[in-house]
Design a protein around this motif. Structure first.
Motif, PDB file in Angstrom:
ATOM      1  N   ASN A  56      47.606  41.640  32.585  1.00 60.04           N
ATOM      2  CA  ASN A  56      47.883  41.969  31.187  1.00 60.04           C
ATOM      3  C   ASN A  56      47.252  40.955  30.248  1.00 60.04           C
ATOM      4  O   ASN A  56      47.265  39.748  30.510  1.00 60.04           O
ATOM      5  CB  ASN A  56      49.396  42.016  30.940  1.00 60.04           C
ATOM      6  N   ILE A  57      46.725  41.461  29.148  1.00 65.03           N
ATOM      7  CA  ILE A  57      46.187  40.597  28.101  1.00 65.03           C
ATOM      8  C   ILE A  57      46.976  40.852  26.832  1.00 65.03           C
ATOM      9  O   ILE A  57      47.903  41.662  26.790  1.00 65.03           O
ATOM     10  CB  ILE A  57      44.681  40.857  27.871  1.00 65.03           C
ATOM     11  N   ILE A  79      43.678  44.816  32.477  1.00 64.84           N
ATOM     12  CA  ILE A  79      42.257  44.724  32.799  1.00 64.84           C
ATOM     13  C   ILE A  79      42.091  44.431  34.291  1.00 64.84           C
ATOM     14  O   ILE A  79      43.000  43.941  34.955  1.00 64.84           O
ATOM     15  CB  ILE A  79      41.550  43.623  31.967  1.00 64.84           C
ATOM     16  N   GLY A  80      40.905  44.755  34.787  1.00 60.62           N
ATOM     17  CA  GLY A  80      40.573  44.440  36.171  1.00 60.62           C
ATOM     18  C   GLY A  80      41.201  45.418  37.148  1.00 60.62           C
ATOM     19  O   GLY A  80      41.821  46.412  36.778  1.00 60.62           O
ATOM     20  N   PRO A  81      41.047  45.140  38.444  1.00 61.60           N
ATOM     21  CA  PRO A  81      41.578  46.039  39.474  1.00 61.60           C
ATOM     22  C   PRO A  81      43.091  45.951  39.589  1.00 61.60           C
ATOM     23  O   PRO A  81      43.715  44.991  39.116  1.00 61.60           O
ATOM     24  CB  PRO A  81      40.904  45.523  40.750  1.00 61.60           C
TER      25      PRO A  81
END
Length: 429
Positions: free
Chosen positions: A199-200, A206-208
């Motif tokens: 989490n951002i 984001i990402g896998p």
């Protein structure tokens, strides 16, 4: 004109004797040619290539290339968070697997016992590595060739594909990345783990997909002591028997498969001997995406022996062109990524199982189950007295009433560690 069948002194027709002799002839073992190539970015990929080794652990390479008690072994381990788990697995997993197979078995019994032995060997290697106080982990693709039978055990995202001489393509390993394996996502969440992306700010992921705690994007590996109990070392196992026309195996780490599709990799090997084919695959993978990760490939050719196919052997390795020629009609569709075989079966499937539940994997049915001693530890093979071990079914949910917790298989006290007890009772939804 009257025709008489020739007979020998016992009165048995000669045609019958010849037929019996043909039926009793041993099937000749294939020739094994292989090559490897690698480009290192992190120094965490390692391989083991043994064309000829004894079935009994600790005896080392076989003395004769065609002995009935010898097998071939090819392994890729792709480490993460350091090389320790990969190095340890490369050095210890083969003997752990072979030691889990009961002695004095026939060739057919040995083949039948191998899938359970692979599960025991993977779990023991993981358990023993836990004592090393290292946090690294590794994927494993472990290939054993026994005559015309190929057995592949895998955890993680290194893959093994087979192209038969007849042109059919088979996937012999599983992909345990959470991004592409919905069954593994269900298993992890059903057993209490969390699956999600990083989490951002703002809540976007984001990402896998990753398993939490730990953040590993794989659901199975050896090692990874700091990522919780949901990452398990129980391998997917597939066993197939080739026709005596042979085939080609391509075994590679994710550095290859992140850059090349399966059919692309196969097409790059057309007309090349094994070592040149492995080099070409690695070269094309690096050219496609750059050297972002360790990129390793093993190519193994399983070829008819000289007596069965003289024209193939007459020109040495160049004869492989006749087997693995360019086939422009072989292109694979997107839907054909993990469904096994793409053309009518020319390879016989003997066994396949991918369950992560240890109790299910060690509880082998008759007749294979009778080869294993009931009161030997199913993981480390320690001989125990009746009543000393704990059944692998001991932690099974009560609604599984058909399971007999007193009937074995059993684990010794040293194998009753928390992670193993967890995967005894890991059930899908």
């Amino acid at each position: 004109m009257e025709v008489h069948n020739e007979v020998d002194g016992s009165g048995v027709p000669l045609a019958v004797l010849l037929k019996r002799e043909l039926c009793n002839q041993k099937v000749e073992k294939p020739d094994i040619l292989f090559g490897e190539a690698s480009k290192s970015k992190k120094g965490e990929d390692f391989t083991l290539l043994v064309a000829n080794c004894h079935r009994t652990p600790g005896e080392g390479p076989g003395d004769d290339a065609g002995g009935d008690d010898t097998i071939s072994m090819f392994v890729i381990v792709d480490g993460h968070n350091g090389p320790a788990a990969a190095v340890y697995t490369r050095e210890n997993l083969p003997n752990n697997v072979l030691a889990a197979i009961p002695p004095n078995l026939t060739s057919e019994e040995w083949t039948a016992a191998l899938p359970r032995a692979l599960v025991a060997g993977f779990v023991k290697t993981d358990k023993d590595f836990q004592t090393k106080a290292a946090r690294s982990g590794t994927t494993v693709t472990f290939v054993i060739i026994d005559g015309w039978v190929v057995t592949v055990a895998s955890v993680g995202d290194s893959r093994c594909i087979l192209e038969s001489a007849e042109g059919s393509v088979y996937f012999l390993s599983a992909d345990h990345r959470l991004d592409v394996n919905e069954e593994e996502v269900e298993r992890v969440t059903a057993s209490g783990g969390e699956v999600g992306r990083i989490n951002i700010a703002g809540g976007a992921g984001i990402g896998p997909l990753r398993c939490w705690p730990g953040g590993l994007c794989l659901s199975r590996s050896i090692g990874d002591t700091d990522v919780g109990e949901y990452i398990v070392p129980v391998p997917h196992v597939k066993q197939v028997k080739l026709s005596n026309a042979g085939g080609r195996l391509v075994i590679a780490s994710d550095g290859v498969w992140d850059a090349l599709r399966f059919q692309e990799a196969l097409n790059y090997t057309r007309g090349l001997p094994a070592e040149a084919a492995a080099n070409r695959i690695v070269k094309e993978a690096v050219s496609s995406k750059g050297l972002r990760d360790d990129t390793t490939c093993i190519v193994v050719d399983i070829l008819p022996p000289e007596k069965l196919s003289p024209p193939l052997k007459r020109h040495g390795k160049g004869g492989i062109k006749a087997l693995f020629r360019w086939r422009p009609s072989d292109e694979l569709s997107e839907e054909q990524t993990d469904n096994g075989c793409f053309e009518p079966d020319v390879v016989e499937e003997l066994y396949e199982e991918g369950s992560a539940m240890l109790a299910q994997r060690l509880n082998v049915n008759y007749p294979a189950g009778n080869m294993f001693k009931l009161h030997d530890c199913a993981v480390c093979q320690l001989e125990m007295k009746p009543g000393e071990g704990v059944s692998v079914h001991g932690n099974m949910p009560k609604h599984h009433s058909r399971v007999d917790p007193w009937g074995g298989p059993f684990l010794c006290s040293s194998c009753q560690v928390k992670k193993i007890l967890h995967i005894q009772s890991t059930l899908p939804k």
